[in-house]
Write a protein that holds these residues in place. Structure first.
Motif, PDB file in Angstrom:
ATOM      1  N   LYS A 282       0.820  -1.223   0.000  1.00 11.96           N
ATOM      2  CA  LYS A 282       0.000   0.000   0.000  1.00 11.96           C
ATOM      3  C   LYS A 282       0.850   1.267   0.000  1.00 11.96           C
ATOM      4  O   LYS A 282       0.411   2.312  -0.494  1.00 11.96           O
ATOM      5  CB  LYS A 282      -0.953  -0.007   1.190  1.00 11.96           C
ATOM      6  CG  LYS A 282      -0.275   0.061   2.551  1.00 11.96           C
ATOM      7  CD  LYS A 282      -1.295   0.053   3.675  1.00 11.96           C
ATOM      8  CE  LYS A 282      -0.616   0.135   5.045  1.00 11.96           C
ATOM      9  NZ  LYS A 282      -1.621   0.120   6.147  1.00 11.96           N
ATOM     10  N   GLU A 283       2.077   1.201   0.566  1.00 11.82           N
ATOM     11  CA  GLU A 283       2.951   2.366   0.591  1.00 11.82           C
ATOM     12  C   GLU A 283       3.781   2.500  -0.679  1.00 11.82           C
ATOM     13  O   GLU A 283       4.432   3.525  -0.886  1.00 11.82           O
ATOM     14  CB  GLU A 283       3.878   2.304   1.806  1.00 11.82           C
ATOM     15  CG  GLU A 283       3.144   2.334   3.142  1.00 11.82           C
ATOM     16  CD  GLU A 283       4.101   2.236   4.317  1.00 11.82           C
ATOM     17  OE1 GLU A 283       5.337   2.223   4.079  1.00 11.82           O
ATOM     18  OE2 GLU A 283       3.632   2.157   5.456  1.00 11.82           O
ATOM     19  N   ASP A 284       3.782   1.473  -1.519  1.00  9.13           N
ATOM     20  CA  ASP A 284       4.627   1.479  -2.716  1.00  9.13           C
ATOM     21  C   ASP A 284       3.834   1.625  -4.010  1.00  9.13           C
ATOM     22  O   ASP A 284       4.326   2.210  -4.978  1.00  9.13           O
ATOM     23  CB  ASP A 284       5.440   0.177  -2.785  1.00  9.13           C
ATOM     24  CG  ASP A 284       6.253  -0.078  -1.527  1.00  9.13           C
ATOM     25  OD1 ASP A 284       6.916   0.866  -1.061  1.00  9.13           O
ATOM     26  OD2 ASP A 284       6.212  -1.206  -1.007  1.00  9.13           O
ATOM     27  N   VAL A 285       2.629   1.066  -4.033  1.00  7.33           N
ATOM     28  CA  VAL A 285       1.867   0.986  -5.291  1.00  7.33           C
ATOM     29  C   VAL A 285       0.464   1.554  -5.087  1.00  7.33           C
ATOM     30  O   VAL A 285      -0.198   1.242  -4.092  1.00  7.33           O
ATOM     31  CB  VAL A 285       1.766  -0.485  -5.769  1.00  7.33           C
ATOM     32  CG1 VAL A 285       0.919  -0.579  -7.034  1.00  7.33           C
ATOM     33  CG2 VAL A 285       3.155  -1.064  -5.999  1.00  7.33           C
ATOM     34  N   ASP A 286       0.035   2.390  -6.023  1.00 11.37           N
ATOM     35  CA  ASP A 286      -1.346   2.868  -6.051  1.00 11.37           C
ATOM     36  C   ASP A 286      -2.142   1.863  -6.880  1.00 11.37           C
ATOM     37  O   ASP A 286      -2.049   1.843  -8.110  1.00 11.37           O
ATOM     38  CB  ASP A 286      -1.418   4.264  -6.669  1.00 11.37           C
ATOM     39  CG  ASP A 286      -2.828   4.850  -6.600  1.00 11.37           C
ATOM     40  OD1 ASP A 286      -3.775   4.105  -6.243  1.00 11.37           O
ATOM     41  OD2 ASP A 286      -2.985   6.043  -6.927  1.00 11.37           O
ATOM     42  N   PHE A 287      -2.932   1.023  -6.206  1.00 12.62           N
ATOM     43  CA  PHE A 287      -3.637  -0.054  -6.891  1.00 12.62           C
ATOM     44  C   PHE A 287      -4.767   0.456  -7.777  1.00 12.62           C
ATOM     45  O   PHE A 287      -5.351  -0.308  -8.534  1.00 12.62           O
ATOM     46  CB  PHE A 287      -4.164  -1.068  -5.873  1.00 12.62           C
ATOM     47  CG  PHE A 287      -3.112  -2.027  -5.383  1.00 12.62           C
ATOM     48  CD1 PHE A 287      -2.984  -3.289  -5.932  1.00 12.62           C
ATOM     49  CD2 PHE A 287      -2.224  -1.649  -4.388  1.00 12.62           C
ATOM     50  CE1 PHE A 287      -2.010  -4.164  -5.501  1.00 12.62           C
ATOM     51  CE2 PHE A 287      -1.241  -2.513  -3.933  1.00 12.62           C
ATOM     52  CZ  PHE A 287      -1.123  -3.778  -4.497  1.00 12.62           C
ATOM     53  N   ARG A 288      -5.060   1.744  -7.712  1.00 11.36           N
ATOM     54  CA  ARG A 288      -6.051   2.305  -8.621  1.00 11.36           C
ATOM     55  C   ARG A 288      -5.408   2.707  -9.947  1.00 11.36           C
ATOM     56  O   ARG A 288      -6.104   3.030 -10.905  1.00 11.36           O
ATOM     57  CB  ARG A 288      -6.708   3.535  -7.982  1.00 11.36           C
ATOM     58  CG  ARG A 288      -7.540   3.216  -6.744  1.00 11.36           C
ATOM     59  CD  ARG A 288      -7.954   4.472  -6.023  1.00 11.36           C
ATOM     60  NE  ARG A 288      -6.786   5.231  -5.546  1.00 11.36           N
ATOM     61  CZ  ARG A 288      -6.865   6.360  -4.842  1.00 11.36           C
ATOM     62  NH1 ARG A 288      -8.057   6.882  -4.556  1.00 11.36           N
ATOM     63  NH2 ARG A 288      -5.761   6.975  -4.453  1.00 11.36           N
ATOM     64  N   PHE A 320       6.675  -6.636  -6.499  1.00  8.65           N
ATOM     65  CA  PHE A 320       5.736  -5.943  -7.384  1.00  8.65           C
ATOM     66  C   PHE A 320       6.546  -5.011  -8.271  1.00  8.65           C
ATOM     67  O   PHE A 320       7.130  -4.036  -7.814  1.00  8.65           O
ATOM     68  CB  PHE A 320       4.723  -5.133  -6.562  1.00  8.65           C
ATOM     69  CG  PHE A 320       3.404  -4.945  -7.254  1.00  8.65           C
ATOM     70  CD1 PHE A 320       3.317  -4.225  -8.450  1.00  8.65           C
ATOM     71  CD2 PHE A 320       2.245  -5.474  -6.717  1.00  8.65           C
ATOM     72  CE1 PHE A 320       2.105  -4.053  -9.091  1.00  8.65           C
ATOM     73  CE2 PHE A 320       1.029  -5.308  -7.347  1.00  8.65           C
ATOM     74  CZ  PHE A 320       0.951  -4.596  -8.537  1.00  8.65           C
ATOM     75  N   ASN A 321       6.606  -5.351  -9.555  1.00  9.19           N
ATOM     76  CA  ASN A 321       7.317  -4.511 -10.528  1.00  9.19           C
ATOM     77  C   ASN A 321       6.296  -3.566 -11.143  1.00  9.19           C
ATOM     78  O   ASN A 321       5.525  -3.941 -12.022  1.00  9.19           O
ATOM     79  CB  ASN A 321       7.973  -5.381 -11.599  1.00  9.19           C
ATOM     80  CG  ASN A 321       9.004  -4.630 -12.403  1.00  9.19           C
ATOM     81  OD1 ASN A 321       8.771  -3.486 -12.788  1.00  9.19           O
ATOM     82  ND2 ASN A 321      10.132  -5.266 -12.656  1.00  9.19           N
TER      83      ASN A 321
END
Length: 528
Positions: A282-288, A320-321
Motif C-alpha cells: 500500500k505504501e509502494d503501489v497505487d492499486f487504482r 511488485f514490478n
C-alpha cells in the motif's frame, strides 16, 4: 491333461500337456471327507486288476530302438520323481494364487487304460498306499491401520485456521466457532482428549464446520504430520497421519493485462492472498493506477488436505514490478510476536517513526495551531506552545510514544495534565483532561497508543479539547511538523536473523521472476 483338485471351496487348476505316455492324471487329494469318499469308491478297481477289462490294458512293447538305448530307470523311481515334480509345480501354482491347502495327500489315478503290466501295477499300488504329508506354509494376510470409514470430504463445509499461541485451548476455539458440537463429544476418545488437552505453541489447528457441526479437526505439528479427528457414525475418531495433510510454500507469478484481481485469480492466487498483496504494497503501489505490464511474484503459505486446498495463510515474500520499478517485501516476525513486511534492500526500512502525530484516534479536529495567537480567554496575543484538538467529552487520549509518566495532576491553566518523558530530551504534555486513566501514577511506564486520560475542559478552557505539546530539551516544537525521531524496529540479533531470512526468500523471488519471464517469451514465440 493334468488336474489338481484343491480343498472343498478352493480353486481347481487344470494343466494341459502335449502327450501322455505313462500317466494321464495325478490328483492332489486333501483330507476333505468329500474327496476321500470319492477316492474310496474308485479304490476297488485299482486294488483288483482282474476286474478291469483286458482289452483296456495292452501289453507294453519295447521297440528295437529302445532296446539299443540305455536301460530305463526303474519304474518306481520314475513314477516317484514324476509325482514329486508335479506336486512341487502344484504347490508353486497354488502359492501364486494364494489358496494353499494346509496339507495334501498325493496319490495315483485309478484309470484302467494305463500301459503297465501286473508288476508295474503292483508297484503303483505300493506307491499309492504311501501317503506324503506336505508341510506347506499357512498364508495369513494382515492389514495394518485403523478400522475407520473413509474420511469426510475436505470440500463439504468451511475451514477455519487457528495458530496455537500460549494459552490457546480447544474450549476457546469451539466458543469462537459458535457450533453445536460439545467438547465432551470430542474428548470421548481417550486419544483425542490427550492431544486436544495439550496443544503446543507454534502448531496449527484447522477445523471444518458444516451445518453448525464440527466435521473434522486437523492438529498439524509439522508440514505433513497431523492428528486427524473426523466425525464417523456419530463419533469423533482420531489418528496420527503423515499423508493426507500437507503444508506448502506456493509460488505464483503473473503479468497484469486486465484488472488486477482478475489476473490474480486467473493465475491461481487465492482471494485472501490477493487482499494481502494490496496491504503489503500500500505504501509502494497505487492499486487504482496499476499499469498494463506490471509484474507480480508472490510466495505464500498454502495448506492442503486430501489433495484439496483448505486454507491459504500468509504472504512470505512478494515482489511488485510497477512501471519499471521493483518493490520487494519480506515477512518477518519480531521477538515481541509482532509481524512486519520489511524491505530487504534498505537499512532505513528497519527503523520506524517513534511517535504518532496526534493524541486522538479519528475523533478530534485541529481547533488551534502552534505559534503566536490571540488567547481565546485573555484576548491578547501570546505564544501557543502546542496544538489543540477538539473532541467530545470523555474521548480517550493516547500516549503518542513510549515513555515514563513524569507528572500527573493539576497545573495552572492546563487544568488536569499528564506529562511523559520519552528519553533523548523529548517530553510530551496533555492538558485540560476531564480525568486520568485509572491507576496511572508518576513513574509508570506507558507504551505508544496506551490510553492515559480523557478529553475535558479543565483549567483555562472554552470547550472540550486536549492541549498537546511536544518538547525537545524543554523547547516547544510544532507537533504537526517536527521531524519525529525514529527507533530501531529490530535488535542486533533480529537484524542478523532477518538478513539471512531475507537473502533466502529474495533469491526465490528472483528465480520465480526469471522463470515467469522465460514462460512469457515461450508463449510469445509460439503464439500462446
Amino acid at each position: 491333461m493334468e488336474r489338481y483338485n484343491l480343498p472343498v471351496g478352493g480353486i481347481e487348476v487344470t494343466i494341459g500337456r502335449k502327450e501322455t505316455t505313462k500317466l494321464d492324471e495325478v490328483h492332489a487329494i486333501t483330507s476333505s471327507s468329500e474327496v476321500r469318499a470319492q477316492f474310496q469308491q474308485r479304490q476297488p478297481s485299482l486294488l483288483n486288476p482282474a476286474q478291469t477289462p483286458k482289452n483296456k490294458i495292452p501289453h507294453a512293447k519295447a521297440s528295437t530302438h529302445q532296446a539299443k538305448s540305455k536301460p530305463p530307470k526303474p519304474l518306481k523311481t520314475r513314477t516317484f520323481n514324476y509325482v514329486l515334480s508335479r506336486s512341487l509345480f502344484v504347490i508353486a501354482a497354488l502359492a501364486a494364487l494364494g489358496n494353499i491347502p494346509v496339507h495334501s495327500t498325493v496319490m495315483l489315478s485309478d484309470r484302467s487304460d494305463l500301459e503297465l503290466g501286473d508288476e508295474a501295477q503292483a508297484a503303483i499300488l505300493r506307491q499309492a498306499k504311501h501317503t506324503e504329508q506336505l508341510n506347506l506354509p499357512t498364508v495369513t494376510e494382515t492389514y495394518a491401520g485403523y478400522e475407520m470409514e473413509a474420511l469426510p470430504s475436505a470440500n463439504h463445509g468451511e475451514w477455519t485456521f487457528y495458530p496455537i499461541v500460549a494459552g490457546t485451548s480447544i474450549e476457546e476455539v469451539l466458543a469462537e466457532l459458535n457450533v453445536t458440537t460439545h467438547l465432551a463429544a470430542l474428548m470421548a476418545d481417550p486419544d483425542n482428549e490427550k492431544v486436544l488437552s495439550n496443544l503446543q505453541t507454534g502448531n496449527k489447528v484447522f477445523i471444518q464446520v458444516s451445518e453448525e457441526t464440527v466435521k473434522q479437526i486437523i492438529y498439524a505439528t509439522g508440514k505433513r504430520t497431523a492428528y486427524i479427528i473426523s466425525l464417523q457414525d456419530g463419533k469423533y475418531l482420531g489418528r496420527w497421519d503423515n499423508e493426507v495433510f500437507e503444508e506448502q510454500h506456493n509460488r505464483v507469478a503473473f503479468t497484469v493485462h486486465n484488472p488486477f484481481h482478475y489476473e490474480a485469480n486467473k493465475a491461481g492466487l487465492p482471494i485472501s492472498i490477493t487482499r494481502q498483496l494490496s496491504k503489503v504494497f500500500k505504501e509502494d503501489v497505487d492499486f487504482r493506477q496499476i499499469a498494463i505490464g506490471d509484474q507480480v511474484s508472490v510466495i505464500f503459505e498454502d495448506f492442503f488436505y486430501q489433495s484439496e486446498r483448505i486454507f491459504s495463510q500468509n504472504i512470505l515474500a512478494a515482489e511488485f514490478n510497477h512501471k519499471g520499478e521493483a518493490y520487494q517485501r519480506i515477512r518477518f516476525q519480531l521477538a515481541s510476536g509482532k509481524t512486519r513486511y520489511l524491505r530487504p534492500d534498505e537499512e532505513t526500512e528497519l527503523k520506524q517513526v517513534a511517535f504518532n502525530r496526534l493524541p486522538l484516534k479519528g475523533a478530534g479536529r485541529l481547533s488551534s495551531g502552534f505559534g503566536s495567537r490571540a488567547h481565546p480567554v485573555f484576548r491578547f496575543r501570546r505564544m501557543h506552545a502546542g496544538t489543540d484538538f477538539a473532541a467530545p467529552y470523555g474521548t480517550p487520549i493516547y500516549a503518542t510514544g513510549d515513555g515514563t509518566v513524569q507528572y500527573v495532576g493539576r497545573k495552572g491553566g492546563y487544568g488536569k495534565v499528564i506529562e511523559l518523558s520519552h528519553g533523548d530530551g523529548i517530553s510530551t504534555l496533555y492538558g485540560h483532561m476531564s480525568n486520568y486513566q485509572k491507576g496511572l501514577a508518576s513513574g509508570n511506564s506507558v507504551k505508544r497508543g496506551d490510553v492515559i486520560g480523557y478529553v475535558g475542559s479543565t483549567g483555562t478552557s472554552t470547550g472540550n479539547h486536549v492541549h498537546y505539546e511536544f518538547k525537545i530539551n524543554g523547547a516547544p516544537q510544532d507537533p504537526m511538523s517536527v521531524a519525529l525521531p525514529e527507533k530501531g524496529v529490530l535488535s542486533p540479533v533480529e537484524m542478523k536473523n532477518f538478513k539471512e531470512h531475507a537473502r533466502n526468500l529474495t533469491n526465490q523471488l528472483i528465480k520465480l521472476r526469471e522463470t515467469a519471464a522465460i514462460e512469457r517469451n515461450v508463449r510469445r514465440e509460439f503464439g500462446g
